[in-house]
Design a protein around this motif. Structure first.
Motif, short mmCIF file in Angstrom:
data_model
loop_
_atom_site.label_atom_id
_atom_site.label_comp_id
_atom_site.label_asym_id
_atom_site.label_seq_id
_atom_site.Cartn_x
_atom_site.Cartn_y
_atom_site.Cartn_z
N ALA A 9 7.56 3.40 -8.87
CA ALA A 9 8.39 2.92 -7.76
C ALA A 9 8.00 1.50 -7.35
CB ALA A 9 8.27 3.87 -6.57
N TYR A 10 6.71 1.23 -7.32
CA TYR A 10 6.20 -0.06 -6.84
C TYR A 10 5.14 -0.58 -7.81
CZ TYR A 10 8.51 1.53 -2.60
OH TYR A 10 9.44 1.99 -1.71
N PRO A 11 5.57 -1.15 -8.95
CA PRO A 11 4.59 -1.62 -9.93
C PRO A 11 3.57 -2.56 -9.29
CG PRO A 11 6.81 -1.76 -10.81
CD PRO A 11 6.95 -1.41 -9.36
N GLY A 12 2.32 -2.36 -9.61
CA GLY A 12 1.27 -3.24 -9.09
C GLY A 12 0.84 -2.90 -7.68
N CYS A 13 1.33 -1.79 -7.13
CA CYS A 13 0.97 -1.47 -5.74
C CYS A 13 -0.47 -0.97 -5.65
CB CYS A 13 1.93 -0.39 -5.19
SG CYS A 13 1.65 1.24 -5.90
N ARG A 69 0.86 -1.19 0.00
CA ARG A 69 0.00 0.00 0.00
C ARG A 69 0.89 1.23 0.00
NH1 ARG A 69 -2.51 -1.77 5.43
NH2 ARG A 69 -0.28 -2.10 5.60
N VAL A 70 0.70 2.09 -0.99
CA VAL A 70 1.61 3.22 -1.17
C VAL A 70 0.82 4.53 -1.14
CG1 VAL A 70 3.35 4.28 -2.66
CG2 VAL A 70 3.16 1.79 -2.54
N ALA A 71 1.12 5.38 -0.16
CA ALA A 71 0.41 6.66 -0.02
C ALA A 71 1.05 7.71 -0.91
CB ALA A 71 0.46 7.10 1.44
N TYR A 72 0.22 8.53 -1.53
CA TYR A 72 0.73 9.67 -2.30
C TYR A 72 -0.22 10.84 -2.10
CZ TYR A 72 -2.97 8.79 -5.75
OH TYR A 72 -4.19 8.64 -6.36
N GLN A 73 0.28 12.04 -2.38
CA GLN A 73 -0.57 13.22 -2.21
C GLN A 73 -1.26 13.53 -3.54
OE1 GLN A 73 0.06 16.62 -3.49
NE2 GLN A 73 -1.77 17.41 -2.49
N GLY A 74 -2.57 13.74 -3.47
CA GLY A 74 -3.31 14.07 -4.68
C GLY A 74 -4.47 13.11 -4.87
N VAL A 75 -5.08 13.21 -6.06
CA VAL A 75 -6.17 12.29 -6.41
C VAL A 75 -5.70 11.47 -7.61
CG1 VAL A 75 -7.95 13.88 -5.52
CG2 VAL A 75 -7.29 14.00 -7.93
N PRO A 76 -6.43 10.41 -7.95
CA PRO A 76 -6.01 9.60 -9.09
C PRO A 76 -5.80 10.47 -10.34
CG PRO A 76 -7.73 8.48 -7.87
CD PRO A 76 -7.60 9.83 -7.24
N GLY A 77 -4.71 10.17 -11.05
CA GLY A 77 -4.36 10.98 -12.23
C GLY A 77 -3.25 11.96 -11.91
N ALA A 78 -2.92 12.13 -10.60
CA ALA A 78 -1.81 13.02 -10.21
C ALA A 78 -0.49 12.37 -10.61
CB ALA A 78 -1.85 13.28 -8.71
N TYR A 79 0.50 13.18 -10.83
CA TYR A 79 1.83 12.65 -11.18
C TYR A 79 2.38 11.78 -10.05
CZ TYR A 79 1.47 15.94 -14.98
OH TYR A 79 1.02 16.61 -16.08
N SER A 80 2.01 12.14 -8.84
CA SER A 80 2.50 11.35 -7.70
C SER A 80 1.96 9.92 -7.76
CB SER A 80 2.08 12.01 -6.38
OG SER A 80 2.64 13.30 -6.29
N GLU A 81 0.76 9.75 -8.28
CA GLU A 81 0.22 8.40 -8.43
C GLU A 81 1.07 7.63 -9.44
OE1 GLU A 81 -4.08 6.34 -9.50
OE2 GLU A 81 -3.18 7.77 -10.88
N ALA A 82 1.46 8.31 -10.53
CA ALA A 82 2.30 7.66 -11.54
C ALA A 82 3.67 7.31 -10.95
CB ALA A 82 2.46 8.57 -12.76
N ALA A 83 4.17 8.21 -10.09
CA ALA A 83 5.47 7.93 -9.45
C ALA A 83 5.36 6.72 -8.53
CB ALA A 83 5.93 9.16 -8.67
N ALA A 84 4.24 6.61 -7.81
CA ALA A 84 4.04 5.44 -6.93
C ALA A 84 4.03 4.17 -7.76
CB ALA A 84 2.73 5.60 -6.15
#
Ligand SMILES: O=C(O)C(=O)C[C@]1(C(=O)O)C=C[C@@H](O)C=C1
Length: 422
Positions: free
Chosen positions: A140-144, A122-137
């Motif tokens: 970093a952790y494919p399939g997370c 489970r990987v926390a990121y700031q933002g909502v789906p579609g944010a760049y941070s979600e892509a970074a997560a």
């Protein structure tokens, strides 16, 4: 001594607490401090490393960017590279997800410890789906299982409270510079940096279907995204009001939810898909090679290694009476041929100002800083251990934020060569 406790001492404890013997070479001060406070030997440290290294290979708990080597063809912001910059997907091409089905961001009031579940990371990121941070997560952790959070602070707390296993947070962008908030939070929280990912950020100008550029009176987005596209927006003749939003995808969602026909968002192509917006222009960042660097955070540090390129991040402050401290710190690295990749200073929140009185001319007000440095060496490297042991002599506070594999993803010339045409 328990392996986790040993690592904790190594990476997160305030100075003068327990630290591995390997840190304590080269300087009189450091070796005295170690004799006084470190009741374990190098063999303990090595044994602990071996135990944890064997635990950490493979599985959801991996932390190295080793995944990066196994990545398929590069994608930009979680999307396939666009066929052409001016190509706008038609509604038929869009695989729309109803907005109500997307996960709602966590907020402070949601943060009560959750029971353990499943094996998916489970990987926390700031933002909502579609944010760049979600892509970074995802990089970093494919399939997370990516968990959106409404603030950076919430992502830190989600990991501390075991709601998430990792957080992936932006720290700097090649055009916009540092994300200072996360530097401050790294110091305030006790998480460890266990990796980094660098994400190419290709911004799009998004609006409701049918809206033309001439109708726009406002562009909304994350302040970093607005800054990264400033020149291009001007060159496009879009000299309209610009408003800050919590994250890029949140701005896109806001336009869709409010049916705002006079407003455009700067966000990813994926945000356009998720929220049913059209891409008015793609690749609008001021530099085609725009990259944001994210760090991965965990409750436990990883074992530093020397068989692949590592970076180490530290933060320090110095005594008010020290002279040329910054020079001495930088020299400790230079003399050992250790390259620095980043230096950042932030206000020293506990002691922001130092007053120096001179009866003749008045009172000088010196600002006090915390200094953050990233250097290109592993904490398993004797050169790094010696450099830090030396630095301890003239700093009043020193903390290792993490020692972690560098993101060595090959630079994709095809993606970065798309100049910001629109
Ligand atoms: O708003 C987003 O989409 C984010 O992920 C945040 C963020 C940032 O904080 O810098 C991340 C990458 C881009 O540089 C723009 C915005």
């Amino acid at each position: 001594m328990d392996a986790a406790a040993l690592l904790d001492a190594f990476s997160a404890a305030p100075r003068h607490q327990l630290r591995p013997a390997a840190w304590c070479r080269s300087t009189r001060f450091a070796s005295q401090a170690c004799r006084a406070t470190a009741p374990f030997a190098r063999a303990d440290w090595q044994a602990a490393c071996a135990i944890l290294a064997s635990n950490s290979t493979g599985g959801a708990g991996h932390d190295a960017s080793s995944n990066n080597n196994a990545q398929p063809a590069p994608r930009v912001n979680g999307q396939k590279p666009p066929p052409a910059l001016e190509a706008t997907p038609t509604p038929d091409e869009l695989d729309l997800v109803p907005v109500s089905n997307l996960p709602r961001p966590l907020s402070i009031s949601d943060l009560s410890p959750a029971p353990m579940h499943g094996s998916q990371l489970r990987v926390a990121y700031q933002g909502v789906p579609g944010a760049y941070s979600e892509a970074a997560a995802a990089k970093a952790y494919p399939g997370c299982d990516a968990i959106p959070c409404d603030q950076f602070e919430v992502a830190f707390q989600a990991v501390e409270l075991w709601i998430a296993d990792r957080a992936v947070l932006p720290v700097e962008n090649s055009l916009g510079g540092s994300i200072h908030r996360n530097y401050d939070l790294l110091l305030r929280h006790r998480l460890h940096i266990v990796g980094e990912v660098q994400l190419p950020v290709h911004h799009c100008l998004l609006a409701l279907p049918g809206v033309r550029r001439e109708l726009l009176t406002r562009v909304i987005s994350h302040p970093q995204a607005l800054a990264q596209c400033e020149l291009t927006l001007n060159a496009m003749g879009l000299n309209v009001a610009r408003e800050a939003f919590d994250d890029t995808a949140g701005a896109a969602e806001h336009i869709a939810a409010g049916g705002l026909r006079d407003t455009a968002a700067i966000a990813s192509a994926r945000a356009a898909e998720l929220y049913g917006l059209q891409v008015l222009a793609a690749g609008i960042q001021d530099d085609a090679g725009n990259v944001t660097r994210f760090v991965m955070l965990a409750r436990e540090p990883i074992i530093p290694r020397t068989d692949r390129p590592f970076k180490t991040s530290i933060v320090f402050a110095h005594d008010t009476d020290g002279t040329s401290v910054l020079f001495k710190v930088l020299s400790a690295f230079a003399f050992r041929d250790i390259s620095l990749t980043k230096i950042e200073s932030r206000p020293h929140r506990h002691r922001p100002i130092r007053l120096v009185d001179d009866a003749n001319v008045g009172t000088a007000k010196h600002f006090e800083y915390m200094f953050y440095i990233d250097f290109q060496a592993s904490m398993a490297d004797v050169r790094a251990q010696n450099a830090l042991a030396e630095i301890q002599e003239f700093t009043s506070f020193l903390r290792v934020l993490g020692s972690y594999p560098m993101d060595m993803t090959p630079w994709d010339a095809a993606l970065s060569s798309r100049a910001s045409q629109y």
